[in-house]
Scaffold this motif. Structure first.
Motif, short mmCIF file in Angstrom:
data_model
loop_
_atom_site.label_atom_id
_atom_site.label_comp_id
_atom_site.label_asym_id
_atom_site.label_seq_id
_atom_site.Cartn_x
_atom_site.Cartn_y
_atom_site.Cartn_z
N TRP A 36 0.83 -1.22 0.00
CA TRP A 36 0.00 0.00 0.00
C TRP A 36 0.85 1.26 0.00
O TRP A 36 0.59 2.20 -0.76
CB TRP A 36 -0.93 0.00 1.21
N GLN A 95 2.41 1.89 -3.38
CA GLN A 95 1.45 2.46 -4.32
C GLN A 95 1.24 3.95 -4.04
O GLN A 95 1.20 4.78 -4.96
CB GLN A 95 0.10 1.72 -4.20
N ARG A 102 3.14 -0.53 -9.05
CA ARG A 102 2.62 -1.86 -9.34
C ARG A 102 3.26 -2.92 -8.43
O ARG A 102 4.30 -2.70 -7.83
CB ARG A 102 2.86 -2.23 -10.81
N TYR A 103 2.62 -4.07 -8.42
CA TYR A 103 3.07 -5.24 -7.66
C TYR A 103 3.42 -6.32 -8.67
O TYR A 103 2.63 -6.61 -9.58
CB TYR A 103 1.95 -5.70 -6.73
N LYS A 116 -1.83 -8.65 -9.47
CA LYS A 116 -2.79 -7.88 -8.69
C LYS A 116 -2.70 -8.29 -7.23
O LYS A 116 -2.96 -9.44 -6.88
CB LYS A 116 -4.21 -8.11 -9.20
N ASN A 128 -3.87 -8.70 -3.35
CA ASN A 128 -5.18 -9.03 -2.81
C ASN A 128 -5.96 -7.74 -2.51
O ASN A 128 -5.50 -6.92 -1.71
CB ASN A 128 -5.01 -9.85 -1.53
N PRO A 129 -7.13 -7.56 -3.13
CA PRO A 129 -7.87 -6.32 -2.95
C PRO A 129 -8.84 -6.34 -1.77
O PRO A 129 -9.53 -5.34 -1.52
CB PRO A 129 -8.66 -6.21 -4.27
N LYS A 130 -8.87 -7.44 -1.02
CA LYS A 130 -9.93 -7.66 -0.04
C LYS A 130 -10.05 -6.53 0.98
O LYS A 130 -11.16 -6.10 1.30
CB LYS A 130 -9.70 -8.99 0.69
N TYR A 131 -8.94 -6.03 1.48
CA TYR A 131 -9.00 -5.00 2.52
C TYR A 131 -8.56 -3.63 2.01
O TYR A 131 -8.41 -2.70 2.80
CB TYR A 131 -8.12 -5.41 3.71
N TYR A 132 -8.37 -3.54 0.70
CA TYR A 132 -7.86 -2.29 0.16
C TYR A 132 -8.94 -1.24 -0.05
O TYR A 132 -10.04 -1.54 -0.49
CB TYR A 132 -7.16 -2.51 -1.19
N SER A 133 -8.61 -0.03 0.27
CA SER A 133 -9.36 1.15 -0.16
C SER A 133 -8.36 2.30 -0.13
O SER A 133 -7.35 2.25 0.57
CB SER A 133 -10.53 1.45 0.77
N GLU A 150 -5.36 2.90 2.60
CA GLU A 150 -3.99 3.12 2.16
C GLU A 150 -3.42 4.40 2.77
O GLU A 150 -2.28 4.42 3.25
CB GLU A 150 -3.96 3.20 0.63
#
Length: 289
Positions: free
Chosen positions: A175, A178, A252-253, A261, A263-268, A272
């Motif tokens: 995070w 990014q 990028r990762y 990509k 894991n987007p589960k807890y991302y916002s 971040e």
């Protein structure tokens, strides 16, 4: 290939050492980092001997301590006028019981997150002197198994587990990488890219000495059956450090030398920024450049 000046943390053994040797063979100026002075000197001499490259140097610092990160960055800037590639490779997994550093920080977050965050901030001014600088943060696919992050308790004072501490430290590292990439664009540092990567499960001593509890210890040993060699694991880092294919890619990762990509589960974007602001708050006392 144009010679670069490259600093690699945690590079006196494991994947970091393999990375350093490979980049030295390509003719780059490589500065290795270790915690132990004698070991750093030995590895420095070993890389020179094996590669024939005399442009190998070393720095010594305890990356658990932000004050030592600050001192190391200062020493580096006195000796080198520019930095082309910063590889934040150092990282570790610790035991089943929560431990803190002498500065009062949870050990996993201190080494895996706060330390590379601070070092990057302190070296931005000489990275900016490179025509095309690269910041590479070594994360892990374990970020996807972090459990639910508690952004009100980032250092896990209440519900510590080694899996959560390690996974979340690597998630937060993605995070902040990014976020940094976007901040660099906004502030006009278009000559600096920032990316993170997963090196793979590597056959090294990483994490094998700490007592993680019977089940985790067993799972860790079993995972080694499917692990890749340090040489294979280093390929992704070497690619990001040198390939022209990624010259203008930032934020990028990467996994297996390809954009992946996380894991987007807890991302916002809000989460971040919470992590970025928290890291900035932690390192603020050490930012006097």
């Amino acid at each position: 290939m144009e010679s670069k000046t490259i600093l690699i943390t945690g590079s006196t053994d494991g994947i970091g050492k393999v990375t350093a040797k490979a980049l030295a063979k390509q003719g780059h100026t490589v500065i290795i980092h270790g915690r132990n002075l004698n070991k750093a000197k030995t590895v420095c001499a070993e890389i020179k001997s094996e590669t024939g490259n005399e442009k190998i140097d070393f720095v010594v610092a305890d990356l658990f301590l932000l004050a030592d990160v600050q001192r190391m960055a200062g020493d580096f800037k006195k000796k080198y006028e520019r930095l082309d590639v910063l590889i934040n490779n150092a990282g570790a997994m610790f035991g089943k019981d929560r431990e803190t550093t002498k500065e009062g920080l949870e050990k996993t977050m201190a080494l895996n997150l706060f330390s590379p965050f601070l070092l990057t901030q302190l070296l931005l001014e000489i990275l900016a002197k490179s025509p095309a600088a690269r910041i590479i943060n070594v994360s892990s696919s374990a970020h996807a198994m972090s459990g639910v992050p508690n952004l009100n308790d980032i250092q896990l004072t209440k519900n510590y587990s080694l899996g959560s501490a390690y996974g979340q430290s690597k998630l937060y590292l993605i995070w902040v990488t990014q976020y940094l990439a976007e901040e660099l664009k906004k502030t006009g540092f278009n000559n600096i890219t920032a990316n993170s990567l997963h090196p793979g499960t590597i056959k090294t001593e990483f994490g094998q000495n700490a007592d993680k509890g019977f089940i985790i210890n067993l799972l860790f040993k079993l995972s080694m059956l499917f692990a890749v060699t340090p040489e294979q694991g280093a390929e992704n880092t070497i690619y990001l450090a040198t390939s022209k294919d990624v010259e203008n890619i930032t934020g990028r990762y990467f996994a297996n030398k390809k954009v992946a990509k996380p894991n987007p589960k807890y991302y916002s974007a809000e989460n971040e920024k919470i992590i970025w602001d928290y890291c900035m708050q932690i390192v603020q006392p050490y930012l006097n450049r």
